[in-house]
Design a protein around this motif. Structure first.
Motif, PDB file in Angstrom:
ATOM      1  N   VAL A  38       0.843  -1.203   0.000  1.00 15.73           N
ATOM      2  CA  VAL A  38       0.000   0.000   0.000  1.00 15.73           C
ATOM      3  C   VAL A  38       0.873   1.246   0.000  1.00 15.73           C
ATOM      4  O   VAL A  38       0.615   2.219  -0.719  1.00 15.73           O
ATOM      5  CB  VAL A  38      -0.954  -0.006   1.213  1.00 15.73           C
ATOM      6  CG1 VAL A  38      -1.658   1.343   1.349  1.00 15.73           C
ATOM      7  CG2 VAL A  38      -1.971  -1.119   1.084  1.00 15.73           C
ATOM      8  N   THR A  44      -4.206  -0.457  -3.397  1.00 18.80           N
ATOM      9  CA  THR A  44      -4.945   0.539  -2.619  1.00 18.80           C
ATOM     10  C   THR A  44      -5.289  -0.052  -1.264  1.00 18.80           C
ATOM     11  O   THR A  44      -5.195  -1.274  -1.064  1.00 18.80           O
ATOM     12  CB  THR A  44      -6.238   0.940  -3.337  1.00 18.80           C
ATOM     13  OG1 THR A  44      -7.116  -0.192  -3.367  1.00 18.80           O
ATOM     14  CG2 THR A  44      -5.962   1.423  -4.760  1.00 18.80           C
ATOM     15  N   LYS A  45      -5.686   0.800  -0.343  1.00 17.82           N
ATOM     16  CA  LYS A  45      -6.048   0.314   1.000  1.00 17.82           C
ATOM     17  C   LYS A  45      -7.241  -0.638   0.913  1.00 17.82           C
ATOM     18  O   LYS A  45      -7.295  -1.667   1.600  1.00 17.82           O
ATOM     19  CB  LYS A  45      -6.410   1.520   1.895  1.00 17.82           C
ATOM     20  CG  LYS A  45      -6.725   1.131   3.337  1.00 17.82           C
ATOM     21  CD  LYS A  45      -5.482   0.570   4.025  1.00 17.82           C
ATOM     22  CE  LYS A  45      -5.674   0.466   5.526  1.00 17.82           C
ATOM     23  NZ  LYS A  45      -6.737  -0.454   5.926  1.00 17.82           N
ATOM     24  N   GLY A  46      -8.209  -0.318   0.035  1.00 15.65           N
ATOM     25  CA  GLY A  46      -9.378  -1.190  -0.130  1.00 15.65           C
ATOM     26  C   GLY A  46      -9.010  -2.556  -0.664  1.00 15.65           C
ATOM     27  O   GLY A  46      -9.538  -3.579  -0.213  1.00 15.65           O
ATOM     28  N   GLU A  47      -8.070  -2.580  -1.639  1.00 15.70           N
ATOM     29  CA  GLU A  47      -7.640  -3.862  -2.190  1.00 15.70           C
ATOM     30  C   GLU A  47      -6.911  -4.694  -1.150  1.00 15.70           C
ATOM     31  O   GLU A  47      -7.065  -5.911  -1.074  1.00 15.70           O
ATOM     32  CB  GLU A  47      -6.734  -3.621  -3.400  1.00 15.70           C
ATOM     33  CG  GLU A  47      -7.473  -3.076  -4.622  1.00 15.70           C
ATOM     34  CD  GLU A  47      -6.521  -2.662  -5.727  1.00 15.70           C
ATOM     35  OE1 GLU A  47      -5.349  -2.363  -5.419  1.00 15.70           O
ATOM     36  OE2 GLU A  47      -6.948  -2.614  -6.896  1.00 15.70           O
ATOM     37  N   ASP A  49      -7.360  -4.578   2.121  1.00 13.66           N
ATOM     38  CA  ASP A  49      -8.363  -5.074   3.083  1.00 13.66           C
ATOM     39  C   ASP A  49      -9.126  -6.265   2.520  1.00 13.66           C
ATOM     40  O   ASP A  49      -9.411  -7.236   3.231  1.00 13.66           O
ATOM     41  CB  ASP A  49      -9.341  -3.958   3.448  1.00 13.66           C
ATOM     42  CG  ASP A  49      -8.696  -2.855   4.267  1.00 13.66           C
ATOM     43  OD1 ASP A  49      -9.280  -1.757   4.337  1.00 13.66           O
ATOM     44  OD2 ASP A  49      -7.610  -3.106   4.847  1.00 13.66           O
ATOM     45  N   GLU A  50      -9.450  -6.187   1.238  1.00 12.40           N
ATOM     46  CA  GLU A  50     -10.198  -7.275   0.602  1.00 12.40           C
ATOM     47  C   GLU A  50      -9.366  -8.548   0.555  1.00 12.40           C
ATOM     48  O   GLU A  50      -9.853  -9.651   0.828  1.00 12.40           O
ATOM     49  CB  GLU A  50     -10.611  -6.862  -0.814  1.00 12.40           C
ATOM     50  CG  GLU A  50     -11.529  -7.850  -1.523  1.00 12.40           C
ATOM     51  CD  GLU A  50     -12.876  -7.987  -0.839  1.00 12.40           C
ATOM     52  OE1 GLU A  50     -13.492  -9.071  -0.950  1.00 12.40           O
ATOM     53  OE2 GLU A  50     -13.320  -7.011  -0.194  1.00 12.40           O
ATOM     54  N   GLN A  52      -7.001  -9.385   2.580  1.00 12.24           N
ATOM     55  CA  GLN A  52      -6.878  -9.884   3.943  1.00 12.24           C
ATOM     56  C   GLN A  52      -8.126 -10.652   4.373  1.00 12.24           C
ATOM     57  O   GLN A  52      -8.042 -11.724   4.987  1.00 12.24           O
ATOM     58  CB  GLN A  52      -6.619  -8.711   4.905  1.00 12.24           C
ATOM     59  CG  GLN A  52      -6.276  -9.154   6.325  1.00 12.24           C
ATOM     60  CD  GLN A  52      -5.998  -7.964   7.219  1.00 12.24           C
ATOM     61  OE1 GLN A  52      -6.763  -7.008   7.207  1.00 12.24           O
ATOM     62  NE2 GLN A  52      -4.916  -8.027   7.968  1.00 12.24           N
ATOM     63  N   LYS A  53      -9.305 -10.115   4.019  1.00 12.51           N
ATOM     64  CA  LYS A  53     -10.561 -10.790   4.373  1.00 12.51           C
ATOM     65  C   LYS A  53     -10.661 -12.148   3.684  1.00 12.51           C
ATOM     66  O   LYS A  53     -11.069 -13.142   4.288  1.00 12.51           O
ATOM     67  CB  LYS A  53     -11.754  -9.915   3.969  1.00 12.51           C
ATOM     68  CG  LYS A  53     -11.938  -8.689   4.843  1.00 12.51           C
ATOM     69  CD  LYS A  53     -13.113  -7.869   4.338  1.00 12.51           C
ATOM     70  CE  LYS A  53     -13.289  -6.602   5.166  1.00 12.51           C
ATOM     71  NZ  LYS A  53     -14.414  -5.760   4.664  1.00 12.51           N
TER      72      LYS A  53
END
Length: 541
Positions: A38, A44-47, A49-50, A52-53
């Motif tokens: 990141v 991106t931060k959203g990518e 996080d996704e 990681q989930k």
């Protein structure tokens, strides 16, 4: 740069998953990798996080570390959740016969909103064994549907608006175990999914019969051969009085306590011939024979009659009892007003399984119309014992109508004004389906943006088929009816299907009733004209 970003994202995802797969403690290093990517602008931060989930979701050790535990028996190799939730608007109507009678031109109508739930699990066990279990709403074997606002049987003020009194809870729709010891043999037992290649002309699609099934399949060149053998328990009976049997009874009464179980046996052989990659032909004749006759207190036991009285069906049994008729002893009020005949007489059996030896020939031709899939399909069936069934119906109906003391003999028509009606033993269906997802009308598969259009013409004579297995929608589960059916289905996404259906039918032989029984519109017999419109929204999972 765009390609580089995608490759970096793929590498990052793989790295995180491998790190988490090793041990839940690797969560710290995986987070550090994502933070670096990141920071460098690769993700991106959203990518991040996704990713990681997804990694945590697919890592059982990580879930365990987080407090979530889910454990299955080691004997279970796979588990699949399946089923659907369906919403429906429906209008069905039947014109009451007989033509020119007191109620000519009157209609019995059901206009309602409905819903249905089916929830199941299936999968594989060890040693080539598989299983399935499905729960569904409604105890009706031909329908899982509940009706909005239906609180019948409740008492005010406890069962008022939006009552749950008639939701029926959940019932076992499927429960089976199967075994595939070799690639060519499949054996199953329980309440099984429909194992036969057949059509809605013969079997309502909601039926899951109970019993044992053996399937054989193999391929030779361009031909796939198969056989389906089924032994279904049609009705298990209970002796009328076990106490009396234990206490000693006369030899003449033994039959009242013996095993009257009814069984339906099916014997099918078939083949699929692949002419080329786009054209195939499938045909599979099946013979049905019945063993036993069921409990003496049920309509399966007595001879099928199929007629109505003054345009109405009272109940399905042959038992002479005033309590079985609407209103009990005496007269009662019919739809649209007017008085029905007095009670206390034997009703004309609508569900008897006597003299049924049915030979069915379902078939289909699959081909292409430009880029679309197409299927021409048909079904022909004949009851080899149909004329004997007709004679038995006439004899039973005449005996009830002319019995001494029957108050309905005077002033009411003979149930068979034209005498015995022979040659009423055939059924046939011809249709065409076109689309890019054949089977969507029946909810067999979903894919966003796909559709199917289907239509067929159907003709079912009075003594041709088992009235208890007929489709309860088209045409109201009745014999002696012919007409057409049409449907269109569209898949809004990979789980949601919208379907519209319409069917219209009329009576074939005006000398006969429309034999059969369906709880949706139970009163009319004969049905002179019938139509049904359904609009469905289905969530399939």
């Amino acid at each position: 740069m765009h390609l580089k970003s995608h490759l970096a994202g793929l590498l990052a995802g793989t790295t995180v998953c491998l790190a988490l797969a090793a041990t839940a403690k690797a969560q710290v290093s995986a987070d550090a990798i994502l933070d670096k990517l990141v920071a460098k602008g690769i993700l991106t931060k959203g990518e991040a996080d996704e990713l990681q989930k997804e990694a945590v979701t697919n890592n059982p050790e990580a879930m365990k570390a987080g407090g979530l535990q889910f454990k299955l028996s080691k004997a279970i190799k796979s588990v699949e959740l399946f089923g659907d939730v369906r919403m429906r608007y429906e209008n069905r109507s039947a014109q009451i016969g007989p033509e020119g009678g007191q109620y000519a031109g009157s209609y019995d109508v059901a206009n309602r909103f409905r819903y249905a739930l089916r929830l199941g699990v299936r999968g594989d066990l060890e040693d080539d064994v598989y299983y399935g279990l499905r729960m569904e709403t409604s105890p009706n074997e031909r329908s899982p549907w509940n009706t909005f606002g239906n609180a019948s049987g409740g008492q005010a003020p406890f069962y008022g608006p939006f009552s749950k009194a008639n939701n029926y809870s959940l019932f076992i729709g499927q429960a089976y175990l199967g075994w595939r010891p070799t690639p060519w043999l499949d054996v199953s037992v329980g309440r099984v999914p429909q194992p036969l290649y057949t059509t809605s002309m013969v079997w309502d699609s909601d039926y899951c019969p109970e019993g044992a099934v053996e399937k054989i399949s193999f391929t030779r060149g361009p031909v796939d051969f198969f056989a389906n053998l089924a032994q279904f328990v049609y009705q298990d009976t209970t002796p009328a009085s076990s106490a009396a049997a234990e206490g000693g009874i006369s030899a003449a009464s033994i039959g009242d306590f013996s095993d009257h179980n009814a069984y339906l046996l099916a014997w099918q052989i078939g083949a699929v011939y692949h002419l080329d990659a786009n054209i195939s032909f499938k045909a599979a004749p099946v013979f049905y024979n019945y063993v036993g006759h069921g409990n003496q207190s049920s309509g399966f036991y007595g001879p099928f009659v199929g007629q109505g009285i003054n345009g109405f069906t009272y109940n399905t049994n042959t038992t002479i009892s005033s309590s079985t008729l609407p209103g009990g002893t005496g007269a009662t009020v019919a739809p649209q007003g007017g008085t029905l005949p007095a009670a206390n007489f034997g009703s004309y059996n609508q569900t008897g399984i006597n003299n049924l030896a049915i030979l069915e020939f379902p078939m289909e031709l699959n081909f292409k119309i430009s880029s679309l899939d197409a299927r021409a399909f048909g079904d022909f069936s004949i009851n080899l014992d149909g004329d004997a069934r007709a004679r038995a119906a006439y004899a039973a109906g005449e005996a009830i109508w002319s019995s001494p003391g029957n108050p309905n003999t005077v002033g009411n028509p003979n149930p068979f004004p034209g005498g015995v009606q022979l040659g009423q033993s055939q059924a046939m269906q011809f249709g065409l389906a076109v689309g890019n997802n054949l089977g969507l009308v029946y909810g067999q598969s979903t894919k966003k943006g796909t559709w199917e259009a289907r239509a067929y013409w159907q003709h079912v004579e009075q003594y041709a088929l088992d009235p208890n297995l007929l489709d309860s929608d088209f045409f109201e589960g009745r014999g002696n009816m012919q007409g057409f059916y049409s449907a269109f289905a569209y898949s809004f996404n990979n789980a949601m299907i919208g379907t519209v259906r319409y069917g219209w039918a009329e009576r074939i032989n005006n000398q006969l009733g429309t034999g059969g029984f369906n709880a949706d519109l139970p009163l009319p017999n004969p049905v002179n004209k019938y139509q049904v419109f359904q609009l469905d929204l289905t969530w399939r999972y």
